[in-house]
Design a protein around this motif. Structure first.
Motif: not given
Length: 355
Positions: A136-138, A140-154, A184-188
């Motif tokens: 859920t958290l992962l 939500q991070a992708i939804s809020d920030y996009g893939i790049v920011t979610a990857w780099e900063e979360v 992480v792999s699952t949500v990506l």
């Protein structure tokens, strides 16, 4: 009261929540979040309402809320005043360190440093092996920030923190690292799409032979899909012959080769891929080759190759191959963090190292 369920023990509750009994006792001592009733001379028993309160505590801390604030909210949901059961801590002697906050893992906190709140929630969920909360958290991070920011900063800061904990704790927390990497792999992979609906040569992504760290390539695959670019992901430890065959069959616009360590980087293989041509006679083309990952460090790329410093640079370079504009919000200065291709130490062998 006759017929009333006696509740469950602290040990059983700890197993149910995925935390240690020490953590539950610490929460009770620090935040007054204990069982509503305590039979005299008997072990603590946790009723269904107590269990629901602790489950809410775990849910809130997993979202990144500090434990003290989460405890107040959880007690309030049970109907207690926000300060009920909470004792004022005795003043510490001058110059002494504050008592440790064991957090959700009973002393298993991760060395995160200055990071987003989402990282702390993700780390707490990982330590508890709470897969649904992590997912859920992962997402939500992708939804809020996009893939790049979610990857780099979360994702990356939390993965690195788990790796550092693994390295410094005598091989403990391997199960945490495996589960976090899997989530992480699952949500990506869920974020990546196999086809964009537009006819175009794809980007082919592969780990070099003997290299099994796939997560950075999975992040790039998802980010390319987010921009509407076609991808073909081959995964980890791709044999040289299979890579050659895939390049000739797909006719990709670009090939991304990932190497986590210098021992796996093969410049001869990269030159071979860059020299593969395809297309009609008289108009044959060759793919652009991106050397991604710290394994390629220490040597300038040959002609027809690029060595991106990170996920954003790789993504922008590939977008330009297709004549796509580089989104202004995703531009970053050279001083910013670049987790895809930097020379930082690799994650521990288990992180993203599944076949």
């Amino acid at each position: 009261m006759a017929g009333t369920s006696p509740g469950i023990t602290t040990g059983a509750l700890a197993r149910r929540l995925g935390v240690s009994p020490t953590t539950i006792r610490s929460w009770e001592q620090r935040y007054g979040i204990g069982p509503a009733t305590r039979p005299d001379g008997k072990h603590r028993r946790w009723t269904p309402s107590d269990v629901a309160m602790l489950e809410e505590m775990c849910r809130l801390t997993a979202s990144g809320i500090p434990p003290a604030e989460a405890a107040r909210a959880a007690r309030s949901n049970r109907g207690e005043p926000s300060g009920a059961g909470e004792e004022s801590p005795a003043p510490a002697p001058s110059g002494s360190a504050p008592p440790p906050d064991h957090g959700p893992a009973g002393g298993g906190g991760l060395p995160l440093g200055d990071v987003r709140q989402e990282c702390r929630g993700l780390a707490r969920a990982a330590i508890r092996l709470d897969a649904p909360a992590m997912e859920t958290l992962l997402e939500q991070a992708i939804s809020d920030y996009g893939i790049v920011t979610a990857w780099e900063e979360v994702m990356v800061p939390t993965l690195h923190a788990v790796g550092r904990k693994w390295e410094s704790s005598n091989d403990r927390y391997v199960e945490v690292e495996h589960m976090l990497s899997w989530q992480v792999s699952t949500v990506l992979r869920r974020a990546a799409t196999a086809s964009t609906g537009r006819p175009m040569p794809p980007v082919l992504l592969a780990c070099v032979p003997s290299e099994t760290h796939t997560l950075p390539l999975e992040a790039l695959t998802a980010a390319l899909s987010e921009r509407g670019l076609a991808t073909r992901m081959l995964g980890g430890a791709v044999p040289a012959e299979a890579l050659d065959a895939a390049v000739r069959r797909c006719g990709p616009a670009a090939v991304v080769l990932w190497s986590q360590a210098r021992s796996t980087a093969s410049h001869a293989l990269a030159r071979h891929v860059a020299g593969v041509t395809f297309g009609l006679r008289g108009a044959r083309t060759a793919p652009l080759v991106l050397l991604a990952g710290p394994g390629w460090a220490g040597r300038a790329p040959d002609s027809g190759m690029l060595r991106p410093r990170g996920l954003r640079e790789a993504l922008d370079s590939l977008s330009r191959v297709y004549g796509e504009p580089v989104p202004e919000p995703e531009r970053r200065s050279a001083a910013g963090p670049e987790p895809l291709g930097t020379d930082r130490p690799p994650m521990s062998p288990t992180a993203a190292g599944r076949p």
